[in-house]
Design an enzyme around this catalytic site. Sequence first.
Site, short mmCIF file in Angstrom:
data_model
loop_
_atom_site.label_atom_id
_atom_site.label_comp_id
_atom_site.label_asym_id
_atom_site.label_seq_id
_atom_site.Cartn_x
_atom_site.Cartn_y
_atom_site.Cartn_z
N ASP A 172 -8.11 1.03 -4.78
CA ASP A 172 -7.36 2.07 -5.89
C ASP A 172 -8.24 2.42 -6.68
O ASP A 172 -7.53 2.31 -8.23
CB ASP A 172 -6.60 0.57 -6.43
CG ASP A 172 -5.31 -0.76 -5.54
OD1 ASP A 172 -5.26 -0.36 -4.93
OD2 ASP A 172 -4.90 -1.15 -6.09
N ASP A 193 -6.11 2.62 -0.09
CA ASP A 193 -5.40 2.83 -1.39
C ASP A 193 -5.84 3.69 -2.48
O ASP A 193 -5.25 3.24 -3.57
CB ASP A 193 -4.32 1.75 -1.89
CG ASP A 193 -3.80 1.24 -0.61
OD1 ASP A 193 -3.55 1.74 0.31
OD2 ASP A 193 -3.29 0.30 -0.49
N ARG A 260 -0.19 5.50 3.19
CA ARG A 260 0.23 4.93 3.91
C ARG A 260 1.65 5.23 2.69
O ARG A 260 1.36 4.71 1.61
CB ARG A 260 0.05 3.49 3.77
CG ARG A 260 -0.49 2.96 2.87
CD ARG A 260 -1.12 1.50 3.82
NE ARG A 260 -2.19 0.51 2.56
CZ ARG A 260 -2.31 -0.65 2.77
NH1 ARG A 260 -1.91 -0.65 3.97
NH2 ARG A 260 -3.09 -1.11 2.00
#
Length: 358
Positions: A172, A193, A260
């Site tokens: 993140d 991510d 994703r």
Amino acid sequence: MKSLKSILALSFLFLTATSSLVCSDGLERKDLNEDVVKTVVVSPNGAANFKTIQEAIDYIPSGNSNWIKIILSPGIYNEKIVIPKEKQKIIMQGNSASEVTIQYNDAGLSNSSGPITVNAEYFVAINITFKNYNCSYSTPIIPYEEIKVAPSIILMADMAWFYGCNFISVQDTLADLLGRHYFRNCYIEGAIDFIWGNGQSIYQNCVINVKGVTSKGVVKGGGMLPGFITAQGRENEKETSGFVFKNCVINGDGMASLGRAYRGYSRVVFYETNIANIIVPQGWDAWDYKGQEDKFTYAEVNCIGEGANKSGRVMWEKNLSAQEIDFLIEPKTFIDEDGWMGSLPSSLVSLLSPSSIF
């Protein structure tokens, strides 16, 4: 707190002494003074107007409607900074991203951990490294069990502009949560991510570095665990959000999917990007939205490099029309339809001309 007179005097002396210095991407400090009504200086050793960045932010009046520049002297700023929504039109500038680092050891919460949270519109950052704690590994391969959510920056506001900045973490890394943002000549590093959120952003001429992740617990017998570059969170077809990567470079020590689905209408486009051979063949992952793949907008257009081979890609990757592509890659139509970029200081606006960007 020093008096206003002292602050202005120190600022004038600093700018006079350093006006000939050149920033890391060709921007001179003197070129960024136009349209700025006030400049203050921060230095971690205290030899300036303020010792911490948060002190400088607190000094800016609420409801500010004029551009104010905060110059960061070389050094490491170990801070947890919050820019409240009423402190707009801030330019935060370092001389070089290799010399100015904002970092903080904080992890676990995707919307509040990390060194800086931007809640104010019209925020500009130039030549700064934003870094979270779990980036000090001496090896390029990171144990999965040690990874925590650790954003290096959290963007919670519309109209932000980044030039020559580094964003470094593992999971993140760049919380591009909401609003329209423009990133140019930036470096973004992570594994899982690491560019995520429901932002509406163009990433131009950026380097995306994929860190390697290994785990004995997740992969039987141990081995490399593929990560995810993006997790974009568009929630319905009427939302305008999405991530567009134009003329970027993707490389690194790990393997990853291009993205994703963080939400059911996730939208990510890579355009004319040089992709190293580190992308898993399928390219994309539906995550928790299997069966809804027709609602995603995932596309690769005119990309090059070994990793740009699409022969093994998922069948639901989109083939966009020329009109759709032109709309997404053009700042004026995708993130600047109301002309907010034209209200930036004139020296920054000049960098947004077609000849400069495309």
